[in-house]
Design an enzyme around this catalytic site. Structure first.
Site, PDB file in Angstrom:
ATOM      1  NE  ARG A  16      -0.455   0.876   4.921  1.00 24.91           N
ATOM      2  CZ  ARG A  16      -0.778   0.627   5.860  1.00 24.91           C
ATOM      3  NH1 ARG A  16      -1.700  -0.088   6.418  1.00 24.91           N
ATOM      4  NH2 ARG A  16      -0.179   1.329   7.011  1.00 24.91           N
ATOM      5  CG  ASP A  58       9.357  -8.190  10.119  1.00 22.26           C
ATOM      6  OD1 ASP A  58       9.876  -7.209  10.262  1.00 22.26           O
ATOM      7  OD2 ASP A  58       8.553  -8.598  11.379  1.00 22.26           O
ATOM      8  CG  ASN A  85       8.216   2.132   0.698  1.00 22.69           C
ATOM      9  OD1 ASN A  85       8.002   3.335   0.572  1.00 22.69           O
ATOM     10  ND2 ASN A  85       7.044   1.294   0.990  1.00 22.69           N
ATOM     11  CE1 TYR A 150       8.523   7.345   9.971  1.00 18.53           C
ATOM     12  CE2 TYR A 150       8.955   9.626   9.860  1.00 18.53           C
ATOM     13  CZ  TYR A 150       8.529   8.586   9.175  1.00 18.53           C
ATOM     14  OH  TYR A 150       8.396   8.553   7.954  1.00 18.53           O
ATOM     15  CB  THR A 185       0.417   6.962   2.299  1.00 24.42           C
ATOM     16  OG1 THR A 185       1.232   7.385   3.689  1.00 24.42           O
ATOM     17  CG2 THR A 185       1.338   7.360   1.214  1.00 24.42           C
TER      18      THR A 185
HETATM   19  P1  NAD Z   1       1.948   3.207   4.901  1.00 26.11           P
HETATM   20  O1  NAD Z   1       1.689   2.952   6.252  1.00 26.11           O
HETATM   21  O2  NAD Z   1       1.052   3.449   3.890  1.00 26.11           O
HETATM   22  O3  NAD Z   1       3.094   2.206   4.139  1.00 26.11           O
HETATM   23  C1  NAD Z   1       4.036   1.379   4.782  1.00 26.11           C
HETATM   24  C2  NAD Z   1       4.346   0.220   4.370  1.00 26.11           C
HETATM   25  O4  NAD Z   1       5.274  -0.688   5.156  1.00 26.11           O
HETATM   26  C3  NAD Z   1       2.925  -0.745   4.795  1.00 26.11           C
HETATM   27  O5  NAD Z   1       2.576  -1.464   3.603  1.00 26.11           O
HETATM   28  C4  NAD Z   1       3.382  -1.461   5.855  1.00 26.11           C
HETATM   29  O6  NAD Z   1       2.528  -3.098   6.055  1.00 26.11           O
HETATM   30  C5  NAD Z   1       4.804  -1.748   5.653  1.00 26.11           C
HETATM   31  N1  NAD Z   1       5.584  -2.298   6.779  1.00 26.11           N
HETATM   32  C6  NAD Z   1       5.523  -1.928   7.838  1.00 26.11           C
HETATM   33  N2  NAD Z   1       6.224  -2.577   8.901  1.00 26.11           N
HETATM   34  C7  NAD Z   1       6.765  -3.476   8.024  1.00 26.11           C
HETATM   35  C8  NAD Z   1       7.790  -4.686   8.222  1.00 26.11           C
HETATM   36  N3  NAD Z   1       8.281  -4.847   9.612  1.00 26.11           N
HETATM   37  N4  NAD Z   1       8.285  -5.358   7.145  1.00 26.11           N
HETATM   38  C9  NAD Z   1       7.739  -4.930   5.862  1.00 26.11           C
HETATM   39  N5  NAD Z   1       6.848  -4.181   5.659  1.00 26.11           N
HETATM   40  C10 NAD Z   1       6.515  -3.368   6.700  1.00 26.11           C
HETATM   41  O7  NAD Z   1       3.150   4.457   4.637  1.00 26.11           O
HETATM   42  P2  NAD Z   1       3.817   5.249   3.357  1.00 26.11           P
HETATM   43  O8  NAD Z   1       3.503   6.707   3.649  1.00 26.11           O
HETATM   44  O9  NAD Z   1       3.644   4.521   2.332  1.00 26.11           O
HETATM   45  O10 NAD Z   1       5.240   5.213   4.027  1.00 26.11           O
HETATM   46  C11 NAD Z   1       6.267   4.522   3.100  1.00 26.11           C
HETATM   47  C12 NAD Z   1       7.663   4.935   3.461  1.00 26.11           C
HETATM   48  O11 NAD Z   1       7.628   6.570   3.446  1.00 26.11           O
HETATM   49  C13 NAD Z   1       7.947   4.677   4.972  1.00 26.11           C
HETATM   50  O12 NAD Z   1       9.101   4.494   5.107  1.00 26.11           O
HETATM   51  C14 NAD Z   1       7.711   6.043   5.519  1.00 26.11           C
HETATM   52  O13 NAD Z   1       8.313   6.209   6.901  1.00 26.11           O
HETATM   53  C15 NAD Z   1       8.006   6.926   4.482  1.00 26.11           C
HETATM   54  N6  NAD Z   1       7.549   8.460   4.602  1.00 26.11           N
HETATM   55  C16 NAD Z   1       6.282   8.616   4.843  1.00 26.11           C
HETATM   56  C17 NAD Z   1       5.662   9.941   4.775  1.00 26.11           C
HETATM   57  C18 NAD Z   1       4.449  10.131   4.991  1.00 26.11           C
HETATM   58  O14 NAD Z   1       3.924  11.305   5.127  1.00 26.11           O
HETATM   59  N7  NAD Z   1       3.477   9.200   4.455  1.00 26.11           N
HETATM   60  C19 NAD Z   1       6.527  11.099   4.854  1.00 26.11           C
HETATM   61  C20 NAD Z   1       7.997  10.843   4.756  1.00 26.11           C
HETATM   62  C21 NAD Z   1       8.427   9.326   4.706  1.00 26.11           C
END
Ligand code: NAD
Length: 258
Positions: A16, A58, A85, A150, A185
């Site tokens: 996702r 994981d 990611n 974080y 997201t």
């Molecule tokens: P999200 O929560 O939609 O997606 C994160 C995904 O990582 C999910 O599918 C989840 O199941 C998976 N995940 C969680 N723990 C896991 C594990 N132990 N092993 C494997 N998969 C695992 O959030 P997102 O926004 O799509 O996040 C993606 C990346 O972007 C992350 O690293 C997040 O820190 C980073 N990020 C997000 C934002 C934001 O505002 N959304 C901003 C900066 C950085």
């Protein structure tokens, strides 16, 4: 011609959010994508739609990494790229953060990224070189109250990125980091996981929230981060390594006093 024709790329957290959009875009650009996550039903369904391979992984578990690399090589014969990611976010003031929670965030965001580099880089080297894109954050380059665990791990991801870029350049591997600001997201907008909510209405509410905070006046879209990850995974960025790329609508540029 796609920008990733013939390349095999592992994307973590691909079920996702930003990982999903990276899997979609990379597939459209000709890559064979190995989608990995802990959300197996969602990941399997999306992989079926895209004609990709899904593997449970994981990112904090060393044996999961080894098994995923084995499956990827059995299926596609090689690995040319990795997008680290997967990530989790926990809100707490530093003084209220239990050690267990802090370590949980470290295990996924920081250890996961380290294990990914350590397990996959030798395979990319064996394929003649390629790319690694680590997902850091706006909070990798500045502070943000209430997300101490974080922010600490995302700063660490930048450190890993720079060291990996230095150590892996002789193997033909470029390593860069994306640093997204707020992106629409489930991480920034948990209401997206509510089946009764209207996603468009939620996006409009978030745009309104970020209108004053971010110069470009809205929250980011996961498709926009995917396009940056694509740039860093293809030959358009052939002379770039070891760098953080902030994608935040101008949030980090400064504050306005008027
Ligand atoms: P999200 O929560 O939609 O997606 C994160 C995904 O990582 C999910 O599918 C989840 O199941 C998976 N995940 C969680 N723990 C896991 C594990 N132990 N092993 C494997 N998969 C695992 O959030 P997102 O926004 O799509 O996040 C993606 C990346 O972007 C992350 O690293 C997040 O820190 C980073 N990020 C997000 C934002 C934001 O505002 N959304 C901003 C900066 C950085």
């Amino acid at each position: 011609m796609g920008k990733l024709d013939g390349r095999v790329v592992i994307v973590t957290g691909a079920a996702r959010g930003q990982g999903e959009q990276e899997a979609r875009l990379f597939t459209a650009e000709g890559a064979r994508v190995v989608m990995t996550d802990v959300l197996d039903d969602q990941g399997e369904e999306l992989a079926k739609e895209l004609g990709a391979l899904y593997v449970h992984l994981d990112v904090g578990r060393e044996d999961d990494w080894r098994a995923a690399v084995t499956r990827a090589k059995e299926t596609y014969g090689r690995i040319d790229g990795l997008v680290n990611n997967a990530g989790i976010l926990r809100f707490n003031a530093l003084l209220d953060t239990p050690l267990e929670e802090f370590l949980q965030v470290v295990q996924v965001n920081q250890v996961g990224c380290f294990l990914g580099i350590r397990t996959v880089a030798p395979e990319i080297a064996a394929a003649g070189g390629g790319t690694i894109v680590n997902t850091a954050s706006y909070t990798a380059v500045t502070g943000m109250a209430a997300v101490g665990s974080y922010a600490a791990t995302k700063h660490a991801v930048l450190g890993l990125t720079r060291v990996a870029a230095l150590e892996l350049a002789p193997s033909g591997i470029r390593v860069n980091a994306v640093c997204p600001g707020a992106v629409d997201t489930p991480m920034s907008n948990p209401a997206r996981l509510d089946p009764d909510a209207d996603p468009e209405e939620m996006s409009r509410a978030l745009d309104e929230l970020y209108r004053k905070l971010v110069p470009l006046g809205r929250i980011g879209r996961p498709e926009e981060v995917a396009r940056l990850a694509l740039f860093l995974s293809c030959d358009d960025s052939a002379y770039i390594t070891g760098q953080p790329f902030v994608i935040d609508g101008g949030w980090l540029a400064g504050v306005s006093v008027v």
